[in-house]
Write a protein that holds these residues in place. Structure first.
Motif, PDB file in Angstrom:
ATOM      1  N   ASN A 175      31.532  11.358   1.722  1.00 43.42           N
ATOM      2  CA  ASN A 175      30.596  10.393   2.316  1.00 43.42           C
ATOM      3  C   ASN A 175      30.296   9.270   1.327  1.00 43.42           C
ATOM      4  OD1 ASN A 175      30.332  11.527   4.828  1.00 43.42           O
ATOM      5  ND2 ASN A 175      28.465  12.662   4.354  1.00 43.42           N
TER       6      ASN A 175
ATOM      7  N   CYS B 265      29.709  14.201  10.226  1.00 46.82           N
ATOM      8  CA  CYS B 265      30.011  14.719   8.885  1.00 46.82           C
ATOM      9  C   CYS B 265      29.653  16.204   8.882  1.00 46.82           C
ATOM     10  CB  CYS B 265      29.279  13.935   7.799  1.00 46.82           C
ATOM     11  SG  CYS B 265      27.639  14.544   7.353  1.00 46.82           S
TER      12      CYS B 265
ATOM     13  N   CYS C  12      26.015  16.761   9.678  1.00 49.56           N
ATOM     14  CA  CYS C  12      25.469  16.246  10.947  1.00 49.56           C
ATOM     15  C   CYS C  12      25.042  17.373  11.888  1.00 49.56           C
ATOM     16  CB  CYS C  12      26.493  15.373  11.662  1.00 49.56           C
ATOM     17  SG  CYS C  12      26.582  13.693  11.005  1.00 49.56           S
TER      18      CYS C  12
ATOM     19  N   ASN D  47      21.977  13.595   5.564  1.00 55.07           N
ATOM     20  CA  ASN D  47      22.771  13.132   4.422  1.00 55.07           C
ATOM     21  C   ASN D  47      22.729  11.608   4.343  1.00 55.07           C
ATOM     22  OD1 ASN D  47      25.435  12.173   3.135  1.00 55.07           O
ATOM     23  ND2 ASN D  47      25.340  14.319   2.561  1.00 55.07           N
TER      24      ASN D  47
ATOM     25  N   ASN E  42      31.850  17.249   1.337  1.00 59.42           N
ATOM     26  CA  ASN E  42      31.242  16.328   2.304  1.00 59.42           C
ATOM     27  C   ASN E  42      30.481  15.207   1.585  1.00 59.42           C
ATOM     28  OD1 ASN E  42      30.459  15.808   5.180  1.00 59.42           O
ATOM     29  ND2 ASN E  42      28.402  16.189   4.384  1.00 59.42           N
TER      30      ASN E  42
ATOM     31  N   PRO F  85      34.010   9.431   7.467  1.00 59.30           N
ATOM     32  CA  PRO F  85      32.614   9.038   7.232  1.00 59.30           C
ATOM     33  C   PRO F  85      32.171   7.862   8.096  1.00 59.30           C
ATOM     34  CG  PRO F  85      33.660   9.572   5.155  1.00 59.30           C
ATOM     35  CD  PRO F  85      34.744   9.615   6.212  1.00 59.30           C
TER      36      PRO F  85
ATOM     37  N   CYS G  64      21.182  12.275  10.815  1.00 59.00           N
ATOM     38  CA  CYS G  64      21.772  13.146   9.779  1.00 59.00           C
ATOM     39  C   CYS G  64      20.949  13.063   8.497  1.00 59.00           C
ATOM     40  CB  CYS G  64      23.216  12.734   9.496  1.00 59.00           C
ATOM     41  SG  CYS G  64      24.011  13.790   8.279  1.00 59.00           S
TER      42      CYS G  64
ATOM     43  N   PRO H 111      28.889  11.220  15.036  1.00 60.25           N
ATOM     44  CA  PRO H 111      27.904  11.438  13.969  1.00 60.25           C
ATOM     45  C   PRO H 111      26.476  11.561  14.514  1.00 60.25           C
ATOM     46  CG  PRO H 111      28.905   9.241  13.797  1.00 60.25           C
ATOM     47  CD  PRO H 111      29.567   9.925  14.949  1.00 60.25           C
TER      48      PRO H 111
ATOM     49  N   CYS I 120      25.981   9.644   4.578  1.00 54.13           N
ATOM     50  CA  CYS I 120      26.515   9.655   5.955  1.00 54.13           C
ATOM     51  C   CYS I 120      25.809   8.565   6.761  1.00 54.13           C
ATOM     52  CB  CYS I 120      26.309  11.020   6.596  1.00 54.13           C
ATOM     53  SG  CYS I 120      26.720  11.078   8.360  1.00 54.13           S
TER      54      CYS I 120
ATOM     55  N   ARG J   3      27.174   5.186   5.873  1.00 49.63           N
ATOM     56  CA  ARG J   3      28.519   4.972   6.450  1.00 49.63           C
ATOM     57  C   ARG J   3      28.409   4.714   7.954  1.00 49.63           C
ATOM     58  NH1 ARG J   3      29.243   5.672   1.598  1.00 49.63           N
ATOM     59  NH2 ARG J   3      28.386   3.592   1.777  1.00 49.63           N
ATOM     60  N   GLN J   4      27.451   5.387   8.626  1.00 49.97           N
ATOM     61  CA  GLN J   4      27.250   5.168  10.070  1.00 49.97           C
ATOM     62  C   GLN J   4      26.820   3.731  10.326  1.00 49.97           C
ATOM     63  OE1 GLN J   4      25.105   7.999  12.503  1.00 49.97           O
ATOM     64  NE2 GLN J   4      25.244   9.552  10.917  1.00 49.97           N
TER      65      GLN J   4
END
Ligand code: ATP
Length: 295
Positions: free
Chosen positions: A162, A192, A195, A271, A158, A187, A269, A265, A274, A277-278
């Motif tokens: 990501n 993810c 999440c 991460n 993951n 991602p 999160c 997502p 992540c 990427r969001q």
């Protein structure tokens, strides 16, 4: 090239003729593209080895295989490995068998633990390396398939995906061997793996303390074969663009129940990659909408 050579006049003895029939029957627009794709498989056990064999028989271009384990006699209740391979690393044994089945596939064997610092470095570097493959992707890989059997390794896949913005598919079989699942992770676009952590993780229990001494998990070649089939079917649909790619597909063998669902997502999160990427996904939405409208 191997698939193209037989697309017009196909001899029945040619293994690709049945695959090319998918194109003639209108299921797949361009099956030959299969040879352009690179797929990484993490975990060459009960699910991963079978997934690797399926992709090899389908004529995939390149396969990268990762596992830290060696073949044991205890693996023989599952598919793929043979008793004469006991003692070999799983990745080398897989390369031996797969290159016999289809010498056209470029195979790479990585016998390493992806959760160590060094292993993670080699893992991400190998995903990044573009080689002679086509450009237009952020990595040298079209898809990562996770076929590991523990939470820690899944979290590492993951993390890598990501960071790289790499689409991947996760798979799993339950400890009692009677159910399993596959899941698509893009991602920024889908949830993810961090999440929505499993309840035991959210409550702070260390996975290693869950392992009961002397109690081994059950395993069935049937459930693992089904999950590998679901995983590779979804991978082929994703790569060759046919049918509907499943965001999540469960399999309960006791009731023959196949639940599906979709997960967005989590904006909170934990991460960081992540989260990044969001943000990118939201920022690029107007451009994506415009492109979709123009089609
Ligand atoms: P075992 O007999 O040891 O239980 P298995 O074949 O039953 O292995 P599976 O659940 O079928 O295990 O497959 C999971 C695979 O993922 C195993 O081959 C395992 O070695 C591999 N794996 C798990 N964690 C990692 C990791 N951190 N790095 C590399 N490979 C891993």
């Amino acid at each position: 090239s191997k698939v193209k050579d037989m697309s017009a006049e196909v001899a029945d003895s040619n293994p690709y003729s049945r695959l090319m029939a998918l194109q003639r029957m209108g299921i797949v627009e361009n099956y030959e593209r299969i040879q352009e794709f690179s797929v990484a498989i993490v975990g060459i056990g009960g699910v991963g080895s079978v997934a690797a064999e399926m992709l090899t028989r389908c004529g995939i271009g390149r396969l990268l295989l990762y596992d830290y384990d060696t073949v044991e006699l205890a693996n023989m209740n599952r598919l793929f490995f043979r008793p004469d391979q006991v003692g070999m690393t799983k990745t080398d044994a897989a390369v031996q068998t797969l290159s016999d089945i289809n010498p056209d596939v470029a195979l790479e064997s990585y016998s390493l633990n992806i959760t160590t610092v060094k292993g993670f470095e080699i893992f991400t570097e190998s995903l990044r390396a573009k080689g002679s493959q086509k450009s237009g992707r952020s990595t040298g890989i079209d898809l990562v398939l996770s076929c590991v059997d523990n939470y820690e390794a899944r979290m590492v896949v993951n993390q890598a995906c990501n960071e790289l913005g790499q689409t991947w598919m996760e798979s799993g079989v339950s400890e009692d061997a009677v159910s399993g699942h596959i899941q698509l992770l893009v991602p920024g676009e889908t949830a993810c793996f961090a999440c929505a952590p499993p309840l035991v993780v959210a409550s702070g229990v260390d996975e290693r303390t869950l392992k009961r001494e002397g109690v081994c998990a059950a395993s069935l070649p049937t459930t693992m074969g089904v999950v590998a089939g679901l995983l590779v079917q979804n991978a082929l649909k994703y790569l060759l663009k046919f049918g509907q790619v499943s965001p999540y597909l469960g399999y309960n063998s006791l009731k023959d129940y196949f639940p599906t669902m979709e997960m967005r997502p989590n904006p909170q999160c934990s991460n960081l990659a992540c989260f990044e990427r969001q943000k990118e996904y939201i920022q690029t939405k107007p451009a994506r909408d415009a492109a979709a409208k123009a089609k």
